[in-house]
Design a protein around this motif. Structure first.
Motif, PDB file in Angstrom:
ATOM      1  N   TRP A   1      -2.800 -22.582 -12.578  1.00  0.00           N
ATOM      2  CA  TRP A   1      -4.082 -22.482 -13.259  1.00  0.00           C
ATOM      3  C   TRP A   1      -4.959 -21.379 -12.666  1.00  0.00           C
ATOM      4  CZ3 TRP A   1      -6.634 -23.381 -17.421  1.00  0.00           C
ATOM      5  CH2 TRP A   1      -8.022 -23.525 -17.417  1.00  0.00           C
ATOM      6  N   ARG A   2      -5.084 -21.366 -11.368  1.00  0.00           N
ATOM      7  CA  ARG A   2      -5.908 -20.338 -10.725  1.00  0.00           C
ATOM      8  C   ARG A   2      -5.333 -18.946 -10.967  1.00  0.00           C
ATOM      9  NH1 ARG A   2     -10.362 -21.912 -11.002  1.00  0.00           N
ATOM     10  NH2 ARG A   2     -11.076 -20.184  -9.722  1.00  0.00           N
TER      11      ARG A   2
ATOM     12  N   LYS B   1       1.089 -32.404  -6.213  1.00  0.00           N
ATOM     13  CA  LYS B   1      -0.368 -32.370  -6.176  1.00  0.00           C
ATOM     14  C   LYS B   1      -0.984 -31.008  -6.469  1.00  0.00           C
ATOM     15  CE  LYS B   1      -4.031 -34.261  -3.210  1.00  0.00           C
ATOM     16  NZ  LYS B   1      -4.319 -34.865  -1.899  1.00  0.00           N
ATOM     17  N   TRP B   2      -0.282 -29.931  -6.167  1.00  0.00           N
ATOM     18  CA  TRP B   2      -0.933 -28.631  -6.210  1.00  0.00           C
ATOM     19  C   TRP B   2      -0.368 -27.632  -7.210  1.00  0.00           C
ATOM     20  CZ3 TRP B   2      -5.284 -29.230  -3.866  1.00  0.00           C
ATOM     21  CH2 TRP B   2      -5.375 -30.089  -2.766  1.00  0.00           C
TER      22      TRP B   2
ATOM     23  N   VAL C   1       0.285 -27.336 -10.438  1.00  0.00           N
ATOM     24  CA  VAL C   1      -0.431 -26.969 -11.656  1.00  0.00           C
ATOM     25  C   VAL C   1      -1.732 -26.243 -11.327  1.00  0.00           C
ATOM     26  CG1 VAL C   1      -1.535 -27.842 -13.734  1.00  0.00           C
ATOM     27  CG2 VAL C   1       0.595 -28.854 -12.938  1.00  0.00           C
ATOM     28  N   GLN C   2      -2.388 -26.665 -10.284  1.00  0.00           N
ATOM     29  CA  GLN C   2      -3.631 -25.993  -9.904  1.00  0.00           C
ATOM     30  C   GLN C   2      -3.381 -24.548  -9.498  1.00  0.00           C
ATOM     31  OE1 GLN C   2      -6.787 -28.010  -7.708  1.00  0.00           O
ATOM     32  NE2 GLN C   2      -5.519 -29.854  -7.697  1.00  0.00           N
TER      33      GLN C   2
END
Lengths: 135, 135
Positions: free
Chosen positions: A41-42, A34-35, A37-38
DNA sequence: CGGAATCCAGTAGGATACTG
DNA sequence: CAGTATCCTACTGGATTCCG
């Protein structure tokens, strides 16, 4: 000769069963979570600058401490993110993308833009399918 | 201006919180699941020809009837796979990639080749990290 | 501050049996 | 043949509390 689409995917040595499985599954169980890639990205938005744990947590909406910790640990383990620990009081920890990490993010650009282009169509398809209800 | 890496990802309209989240999570929970990509892949290897349920099941190693059914249903719902049902006795069902489905597979080529290029490095990183054990 | 530890709910996914 | 229907387990991910 297969279709052009998959040609480059076929370079992998065939396994015992005689076909080449996509590595996408398994290797990137990571990508599926769930997290992950985020987080990448950040970090990439910081473009070279390091980010503290608390900064990441604040900027990634909805992530809990535990999930962020787990995501960062796994990314560090894979060599996609570098962790810098400063044993001060209070302690400070900073994270940054590695070369490999930004390479992976670059490689994700393909599906990402495809998804952005096709998201509405997919949602429409789902709507239609669900409306058809019992077949 | 951000890094080049993410430039094209930034075209999405920003949300209320002022940044553009990657759609990769959520929309493709599908991509993250265990069988979806493998199903698309096997169908693409058939290059235009339709495949029966049993053929898919035989060729996708380890998949159960239930999981294959679920994967196919979701792909059909999204419009990535077309299902053709023939009410014969015994019944016959054939599946094929849609245009959209093969487009998605094409879009996956990026990460896939990146993964094939970097898989060994990642595994090595993991080995080193795990050997370091207690920090 | 940046976690680690614990607890807990929901769900993905597997095994098995049955059916139109 | 191509599924449904059940049951069950394991893992993901969330909330909360504690710690160096």
């Amino acid at each position: 000769m297969e279709s052009v689409v998959v040609a480059t995917l076929d370079q992998q040595p065939e396994d015992a069963r005689g076909f080449s499985p996509l590595p996408s599954n398994g290797i990137c169980g990571r990508l599926g979570d769930k997290w992950t890639v985020q987080v990448l990205w950040r970090l990439s938005l910081a473009s070279g600058k390091k980010l503290r744990f608390s900064a990441l947590k604040k900027e990634i909406d909805g992530v809990t401490q535990r999930m962020l910790t787990l995501a960062l640990r796994n990314l560090e383990r894979d060599g996609l993110v570098a962790r810098h620990y400063f044993p001060e009081v209070p302690p400070r920890v900073e994270y940054e993308l590695t070369e490999m990490g930004s390479g992976m993010l670059r490689a994700l650009e393909g599906i990402n833009s495809w998804l952005m282009d096709n998201l509405s169509r997919i949602e429409e398809n789902r709507r239609v399918y669900d409306d058809a209800e019992q077949r």
